[in-house]
Design an enzyme around this catalytic site. Sequence first.
Site, PDB file in Angstrom:
ATOM      1  N   LEU A  65     -35.498   4.838  -0.917  1.00 31.35           N
ATOM      2  CA  LEU A  65     -35.308   5.177  -2.512  1.00 31.35           C
ATOM      3  C   LEU A  65     -36.077   4.264  -3.143  1.00 31.35           C
ATOM      4  O   LEU A  65     -35.903   2.979  -2.463  1.00 31.35           O
ATOM      5  CB  LEU A  65     -34.244   5.542  -3.004  1.00 31.35           C
ATOM      6  CG  LEU A  65     -33.538   6.898  -2.066  1.00 31.35           C
ATOM      7  CD1 LEU A  65     -31.884   6.724  -2.123  1.00 31.35           C
ATOM      8  CD2 LEU A  65     -33.979   8.130  -2.885  1.00 31.35           C
ATOM      9  N   PRO A  66     -36.460   4.170  -4.335  1.00 32.78           N
ATOM     10  CA  PRO A  66     -37.180   3.057  -5.036  1.00 32.78           C
ATOM     11  C   PRO A  66     -36.126   1.844  -5.453  1.00 32.78           C
ATOM     12  O   PRO A  66     -36.428   0.737  -4.917  1.00 32.78           O
ATOM     13  CB  PRO A  66     -37.466   3.640  -6.362  1.00 32.78           C
ATOM     14  CG  PRO A  66     -37.355   5.138  -6.281  1.00 32.78           C
ATOM     15  CD  PRO A  66     -36.567   5.439  -5.033  1.00 32.78           C
ATOM     16  N   THR A  96     -35.134  -1.146  -0.531  1.00 27.37           N
ATOM     17  CA  THR A  96     -35.262  -2.584  -0.742  1.00 27.37           C
ATOM     18  C   THR A  96     -34.214  -2.757  -2.052  1.00 27.37           C
ATOM     19  O   THR A  96     -34.786  -2.289  -3.282  1.00 27.37           O
ATOM     20  CB  THR A  96     -36.494  -3.265  -1.257  1.00 27.37           C
ATOM     21  OG1 THR A  96     -37.534  -3.161   0.077  1.00 27.37           O
ATOM     22  CG2 THR A  96     -36.107  -4.644  -1.393  1.00 27.37           C
ATOM     23  N   LYS A 171     -35.186  -9.396   3.517  1.00 26.63           N
ATOM     24  CA  LYS A 171     -36.133  -8.785   2.726  1.00 26.63           C
ATOM     25  C   LYS A 171     -36.600  -9.366   1.468  1.00 26.63           C
ATOM     26  O   LYS A 171     -37.612  -9.541   1.165  1.00 26.63           O
ATOM     27  CB  LYS A 171     -35.804  -7.390   2.631  1.00 26.63           C
ATOM     28  CG  LYS A 171     -36.883  -6.565   1.682  1.00 26.63           C
ATOM     29  CD  LYS A 171     -37.993  -6.084   2.367  1.00 26.63           C
ATOM     30  CE  LYS A 171     -39.208  -5.555   1.554  1.00 26.63           C
ATOM     31  NZ  LYS A 171     -40.305  -5.204   2.167  1.00 26.63           N
ATOM     32  N   LYS A 246     -39.670  -5.434  -9.127  1.00 25.72           N
ATOM     33  CA  LYS A 246     -38.181  -5.212  -8.940  1.00 25.72           C
ATOM     34  C   LYS A 246     -37.874  -6.182  -7.925  1.00 25.72           C
ATOM     35  O   LYS A 246     -36.709  -6.808  -7.932  1.00 25.72           O
ATOM     36  CB  LYS A 246     -38.173  -3.815  -8.308  1.00 25.72           C
ATOM     37  CG  LYS A 246     -36.782  -3.550  -7.892  1.00 25.72           C
ATOM     38  CD  LYS A 246     -36.531  -2.465  -6.916  1.00 25.72           C
ATOM     39  CE  LYS A 246     -37.165  -2.496  -5.466  1.00 25.72           C
ATOM     40  NZ  LYS A 246     -36.844  -1.697  -4.538  1.00 25.72           N
TER      41      LYS A 246
END
Length: 295
Positions: A65-66, A96, A171, A246
Amino acid sequence: MNIGFIGLGNMGAPMALNLLKAGHKVHVYDLLEAAVQTLEAAGAQRQASPAQVAGQEIDILITMLPAAVHVKKVYLGEEGVLAAVGKHVLLIDSSTIDPQTAREVAAQAAAQGNAMLDAPVSGGTGGAQAGTLTFMVGGDEAVFEKARPVLQAMGKNIVYCGGAGNGQVAKVANNMLLGISMIGAAEAMNLGVSLGMDPTILAGIINTSSGRCWSTEVYNPYPGVVETAPASKGYAGGFGADLMLKDLGLATEAAKAAKVPVVLGAAAQQLYQTFSTQGNGHLDFSAIIKFFSTK
Ligand code: NAD
């Protein structure tokens, strides 16, 4: 195996396709009808909500998902995964998001008896299609070993990073460096071409010299240099500038929590913020080269 997959975007769709190719039965859900149709045409089973995916006879449920807000909604919401999932189902979030949210959602899953891993990826849409992603995995190590064969259907490097949230820590550090290096690659390519160099020759020099990095070699931001890169396709697809923004936000927030400076990370965040405000957030993140171009 029977697998649930929620979030069929630029990354999730090719990842789910690779699970189908590996012979798994895959139950899918996405808010976008077109995304579901593509997977259905490839043999996946359509479901009507995260809870419905979770309610199937599945062994593993994967989400792609975003951002954290979507992950919270999909796992913890009314029609969410945790409300419907059996205790034996292993949950894997590959989105992420910030390490803190990953730890919170994993703790809520654990409280009702479900093991959960955070397993964000790197390798871009090309890696997702080719099944060569790197998975950075946080959570219980024995659970990680159980998940490994399924992750191998989508990736080449499957790396255990430690306890819950640590996949997201790895990440966030990697993507901060990626944002910084893409800006550097864009600035250098634009400078060289503005001074009269052919972009392909310049990239060739950089890629056999000390300036070489993934952003110059695999994903060069200058159009026409790397045929498969988004720069050569009008900056469509790939990894959106808003997603990079983001991730840089995640890095600066994480740095605040850790009380360490991220000087270039913060500068990169401001650059992508400006670029996004100018209406470019939907473009691939390598389009940041437009920021430097005066033509
Ligand atoms: P994307 O925006 O293309 O896809 C996200 C999908 O999630 C969309 O199809 C959207 O409809 C769906 N979605 C959103 N809310 C939902 C909900 N409540 N229920 C069901 N579906 C929902 O994003 P992407 O590029 O596939 O990236 C996904 C994640 O992977 C992000 O966290 C991103 O940072 C990360 N990532 C992306 C790349 C890349 O190159 N694109 C590389 C590495 C990691």
